[in-house]
Design a protein around this motif. Structure first.
Motif, PDB file in Angstrom:
ATOM      1  N   TYR A 189       0.888  -1.223  -0.167  1.00 12.88           N
ATOM      2  CA  TYR A 189       0.109   0.132   0.039  1.00 12.88           C
ATOM      3  C   TYR A 189       1.088   1.401   0.171  1.00 12.88           C
ATOM      4  O   TYR A 189       1.843   1.495   0.829  1.00 12.88           O
ATOM      5  CB  TYR A 189      -0.985  -0.011   1.055  1.00 12.88           C
ATOM      6  N   VAL A 191       1.072   5.508  -0.032  1.00 12.77           N
ATOM      7  CA  VAL A 191       0.568   6.757   0.387  1.00 12.77           C
ATOM      8  C   VAL A 191       1.113   7.883   0.055  1.00 12.77           C
ATOM      9  O   VAL A 191       2.499   8.008   0.591  1.00 12.77           O
ATOM     10  CB  VAL A 191       0.031   6.729   1.676  1.00 12.77           C
ATOM     11  N   VAL A 199      -6.966   9.303   6.479  1.00 12.39           N
ATOM     12  CA  VAL A 199      -6.487   8.611   5.145  1.00 12.39           C
ATOM     13  C   VAL A 199      -5.365   7.388   5.657  1.00 12.39           C
ATOM     14  O   VAL A 199      -5.542   6.384   5.217  1.00 12.39           O
ATOM     15  CB  VAL A 199      -6.136   9.570   4.237  1.00 12.39           C
ATOM     16  N   GLU A 202      -7.083   4.836   7.707  1.00 11.92           N
ATOM     17  CA  GLU A 202      -7.833   3.719   6.984  1.00 11.92           C
ATOM     18  C   GLU A 202      -6.729   2.977   6.162  1.00 11.92           C
ATOM     19  O   GLU A 202      -7.054   1.626   6.188  1.00 11.92           O
ATOM     20  CB  GLU A 202      -8.680   4.357   5.912  1.00 11.92           C
ATOM     21  N   THR A 203      -5.703   3.519   5.614  1.00 14.98           N
ATOM     22  CA  THR A 203      -4.755   2.513   4.907  1.00 14.98           C
ATOM     23  C   THR A 203      -3.746   1.714   5.858  1.00 14.98           C
ATOM     24  O   THR A 203      -3.725   0.358   5.471  1.00 14.98           O
ATOM     25  CB  THR A 203      -3.686   3.635   4.394  1.00 14.98           C
ATOM     26  N   ASN A 206      -6.389  -1.186   6.267  1.00 17.51           N
ATOM     27  CA  ASN A 206      -6.501  -2.122   5.185  1.00 17.51           C
ATOM     28  C   ASN A 206      -5.062  -3.146   5.041  1.00 17.51           C
ATOM     29  O   ASN A 206      -5.056  -4.077   4.844  1.00 17.51           O
ATOM     30  CB  ASN A 206      -6.853  -1.291   3.798  1.00 17.51           C
ATOM     31  N   ALA A 207      -3.860  -2.193   5.530  1.00 20.23           N
ATOM     32  CA  ALA A 207      -2.728  -2.826   5.226  1.00 20.23           C
ATOM     33  C   ALA A 207      -2.628  -3.844   6.341  1.00 20.23           C
ATOM     34  O   ALA A 207      -2.040  -5.147   6.023  1.00 20.23           O
ATOM     35  CB  ALA A 207      -1.542  -2.093   5.513  1.00 20.23           C
TER      36      ALA A 207
END
Length: 233
Positions: A189, A191, A199, A202-203, A206-207
């Motif tokens: 991921y 960014v 943000v 959230e990342t 997810n990661a």
């Protein structure tokens, strides 16, 4: 889970991004299982340190833009920094080559964690108006963060850790990274930029979900077996 962060000590948005990312980590349930790898990135490797002007004057000169436009840009960055809890003083900031500072960070990695030193270098450049290309300043700052000042001076008088800086930058190019800050989470991921804390959070989530799935072992369908002790069921 490892997170690699490419940044330059001269970059205002790298400092802002660091703070916003750290704010996300505070709200992340698995922050104790995160390992941060700071990566070097020089925005202008050819920059010659100039102590007779500040960063705004250098920016106007090097970019060929009007002072009013430059001031608007710097004021925008300063307000973003303030929102992240940082008081920029860019009118004092020295246009300084950052290679030596990156080398000190790589040297520090051989001794232990470097988060506090990274923070101190960013503050020195963007808040305190220090010359991060000055060997004596870097030796004293290093000593304040657990390094031996004499060892820092000796290292900076050589070419040690220049290769490591260049390797970080080559890795960035191979990944297609052309600007900083840039965050790579679990090698999957990416960014780019000083994103809002939400943000980053959230990342992170997810990661982490992907990381847990990758490291959860086999999905097993149970059936009749015999084990190594000869027991069958």
């Amino acid at each position: 889970m490892e997170i690699s962060i490419w940044s330059d000590i001269r970059c205002p948005f790298c400092y802002i991004g660091k703070r916003k990312f750290e704010a996300a980590l505070k709200d992340f349930a698995h922050s104790d299982k995160i390992q941060i790898a700071w990566k070097s990135f020089e925005l202008d490797p050819s920059l010659e340190t100039q102590t007779d002007m500040n960063a705004i004057e250098h920016f106007i000169s090097s970019k060929g833009i009007e002072k009013e436009q430059a001031m608007q840009m710097f004021e925008g960055a300063t307000q973003m920094a303030k929102d992240a809890g940082i008081d920029f003083n860019l009118e004092k900031s020295v246009p300084a080559n950052s290679l030596k500072a990156h080398r000190v960070l790589h040297f520090a990695k051989t001794k232990g964690p470097v988060d506090a030193l990274k923070e101190a270098l960013l503050s020195a450049q963007l808040v305190e108006g220090k010359n991060i290309d000055d060997i004596e300043f870097l030796a004293v700052l290093g000593a304040d963060h657990g390094l031996d000042a004499a060892e820092v001076r000796t290292m900076l008088a050589s070419d040690d850790f220049t290769y490591e800086v260049r390797q970080d930058q080559m890795e960035a190019r191979n990944l297609g990274i052309s600007g900083v800050p840039f965050f790579v989470l679990n090698n999957k991921y990416g960014v780019s930029g000083a994103q809002p804390t939400e943000v980053f959070l959230e990342t992170l989530e997810n990661a982490w979900a992907a990381y847990e799935k990758e490291n959860s072992g086999l999905d097993i369908i149970e059936g009749k077996t015999c084990d190594v002790s000869g027991n069958c069921d």
